[in-house]
Design a protein around this motif. Structure first.
Motif, PDB file in Angstrom:
ATOM      1  N   UNK A 117      14.202   6.294 -15.368  1.00 40.03           N
ATOM      2  CA  UNK A 117      15.093   6.664 -16.467  1.00 40.03           C
ATOM      3  C   UNK A 117      16.441   7.179 -15.995  1.00 40.03           C
ATOM      4  N   UNK A 118      16.605   7.301 -14.686  1.00 43.07           N
ATOM      5  CA  UNK A 118      17.880   7.759 -14.153  1.00 43.07           C
ATOM      6  C   UNK A 118      18.056   7.208 -12.746  1.00 43.07           C
ATOM      7  N   UNK A 119      19.289   7.097 -12.314  1.00 41.69           N
ATOM      8  CA  UNK A 119      19.557   6.692 -10.931  1.00 41.69           C
ATOM      9  C   UNK A 119      19.105   7.804  -9.994  1.00 41.69           C
ATOM     10  N   UNK A 120      18.352   7.462  -8.993  1.00 45.33           N
ATOM     11  CA  UNK A 120      17.864   8.424  -8.020  1.00 45.33           C
ATOM     12  C   UNK A 120      18.764   8.413  -6.784  1.00 45.33           C
ATOM     13  N   UNK A 121      18.476   9.285  -5.825  1.00 46.92           N
ATOM     14  CA  UNK A 121      19.350   9.377  -4.658  1.00 46.92           C
ATOM     15  C   UNK A 121      19.269   8.112  -3.807  1.00 46.92           C
TER      16      UNK A 121
ATOM     17  N   UNK B 140      16.572   5.050  -3.895  1.00 46.28           N
ATOM     18  CA  UNK B 140      16.914   3.746  -4.459  1.00 46.28           C
ATOM     19  C   UNK B 140      16.700   2.635  -3.427  1.00 46.28           C
ATOM     20  N   UNK B 141      16.991   2.917  -2.161  1.00 42.49           N
ATOM     21  CA  UNK B 141      16.774   1.917  -1.116  1.00 42.49           C
ATOM     22  C   UNK B 141      15.289   1.593  -0.973  1.00 42.49           C
ATOM     23  N   UNK B 142      14.448   2.600  -1.087  1.00 42.94           N
ATOM     24  CA  UNK B 142      13.003   2.364  -1.008  1.00 42.94           C
ATOM     25  C   UNK B 142      12.512   1.562  -2.215  1.00 42.94           C
ATOM     26  N   UNK B 143      13.063   1.849  -3.380  1.00 48.67           N
ATOM     27  CA  UNK B 143      12.682   1.081  -4.566  1.00 48.67           C
ATOM     28  C   UNK B 143      13.011  -0.396  -4.360  1.00 48.67           C
ATOM     29  N   UNK B 144      14.196  -0.671  -3.841  1.00 53.40           N
ATOM     30  CA  UNK B 144      14.581  -2.069  -3.605  1.00 53.40           C
ATOM     31  C   UNK B 144      13.670  -2.732  -2.574  1.00 53.40           C
ATOM     32  N   UNK B 145      13.203  -1.965  -1.607  1.00 54.15           N
ATOM     33  CA  UNK B 145      12.403  -2.515  -0.516  1.00 54.15           C
ATOM     34  C   UNK B 145      10.937  -2.710  -0.884  1.00 54.15           C
TER      35      UNK B 145
ATOM     36  N   UNK C 111      14.138  -3.133 -12.330  1.00 55.82           N
ATOM     37  CA  UNK C 111      15.477  -3.488 -12.774  1.00 55.82           C
ATOM     38  C   UNK C 111      16.491  -2.565 -12.122  1.00 55.82           C
ATOM     39  N   UNK C 112      17.777  -2.880 -12.198  1.00 56.90           N
ATOM     40  CA  UNK C 112      18.784  -1.985 -11.624  1.00 56.90           C
ATOM     41  C   UNK C 112      18.705  -0.597 -12.258  1.00 56.90           C
TER      42      UNK C 112
ATOM     43  N   UNK D 220      13.119  -0.405 -22.721  1.00 62.85           N
ATOM     44  CA  UNK D 220      13.089  -1.016 -21.392  1.00 62.85           C
ATOM     45  C   UNK D 220      11.648  -1.287 -20.956  1.00 62.85           C
ATOM     46  N   UNK D 221      10.740  -0.366 -21.258  1.00 61.87           N
ATOM     47  CA  UNK D 221       9.348  -0.540 -20.871  1.00 61.87           C
ATOM     48  C   UNK D 221       8.739  -1.778 -21.522  1.00 61.87           C
TER      49      UNK D 221
END
Length: 324
Positions: A11-15, A19-24, A29-30, A44-45
């Motif tokens: 629900x919010x942009x994280x540090x 965010x890099x771990x989420x992408x990996x 979604x962005x 969104x859900x």
């Protein structure tokens, strides 16, 4: 168990590291440009059908909102210790697991509590206001005096992880530690602190009172006119726990009368729009609910939330799961 990358939304942009771990490691979604509210989260859900939802207090899930989550959601991982914004029993009743992020916030929250104690006792808000106005004159010997923190009696309400960390730091100032808790700690955890079974018995002995317990908006405030009257005249109140613990009308009266010399608050009853009359008081030092607001802690919080998602997807026990 799945071999595919777990699907999640946040629900919010994280540090950045989170965010890099989420992408990996995850399918997501962005990150949102601004923090999502509950309605946006649910929209969104349903569009993304995630396995896990990472939330903060900006998107509470209670009552009908819990029922509105899609069947794909198996975990709600809050990037916080507090659970005030979640209806945990309702989520568990839907077989949706819940996790939070304890422990990783302890040191920074304790650091902030000590900052509030020092700032309130030494009139930091008033000094800062004077300097921003240009200073302009020498202060007299008896003018704008604060109170020494060293050697004072610190009463702690809630001697859990954070309360014990505050006590550890306070001992560096040679403070005597008193505490009220649901149970008495064992001697090793007490480390010489004095236990009071009843809050009312402890309050008359506290030069400084610091709150470190959960709060509930539906419960009556723990700190009210009656409990404030039991503190020694000219004491200091610090709250880095929950705004619902303090009756702010009684707090204003105590600050104006001198029953309290000062207060240090990181939390308020109406966030993010506290009572302007409270904020206007010169002997209040305040911060905007930022106990965990360091790069290190906010990164660790995000990583722990993701650890819970990974564990859930692998069919393993959650590192910090929440039970009813």
């Amino acid at each position: 168990m799945t071999t595919q990358a777990p699907r999640l939304i946040r629900t919010t942009r994280l540090l950045d590291d989170v965010e890099a771990r989420i992408r990996s490691e995850f399918s997501a979604p962005p990150p949102p440009e601004a923090a999502l509210g509950t309605e946006e989260l649910l929209e969104l859900a349903h569009a993304y059908q995630p396995f896990a939802v990472l939330v903060t207090h900006t998107s509470p899930l209670k009552g009908a909102d819990v029922q509105a989550l899609p069947e794909s959601v198996k975990l709600v991982a809050t990037v916080s210790v507090g659970l005030d914004h979640l209806d945990v029993p309702a989520l568990l009743a839907r077989n949706i697991a819940v996790s939070n992020t304890p422990d990783v916030l302890t040191d920074c929250n304790a650091d902030l509590a000590i900052m509030l104690i020092l700032a309130a006792s030494r009139r930091a808000a008033e000094y800062y206001t004077l300097m921003k106005a240009g200073w302009g004159r020498t202060l007299g010997m008896g003018e704008m005096l604060g109170h020494r923190v060293s050697g004072k009696r610190l009463g702690i309400v809630g001697m859990g992880r954070i309360g014990q960390a505050v006590a550890k730091r306070a001992r560096g100032f040679d403070m005597s530690i008193l505490y009220h808790n649901r149970r008495q700690l064992d001697p090793a955890e007490e480390a010489g602190a004095t236990y009071f079974d009843k809050l009312e018995d402890m309050l008359p002995h506290c030069d400084i009172l610091s709150l470190h317990m959960p709060g509930s908006p539906s419960a009556p405030p723990l700190i009210n006119a009656q409990t404030l009257s039991l503190l020694p005249h000219g004491s200091v109140l610090v709250n880095a726990a929950r705004g619902s613990l303090v009756d702010e009308t009684a707090l204003k009266a105590a600050l104006k009368s001198g029953q309290l010399f000062a207060a240090g608050l990181d939390v308020f009853r109406n966030e993010p729009n506290p009572d302007p009359a409270l904020l206007a008081l010169p002997n209040l030092f305040m911060t905007p609910h930022v106990g965990s607001a360091t790069v290190e802690t906010r990164t660790a919080m995000g990583m722990l939330a993701l650890d819970n998602v990974s564990a859930m997807a692998a069919g393993k026990p959650l590192p910090s799961g929440v039970s009813a």
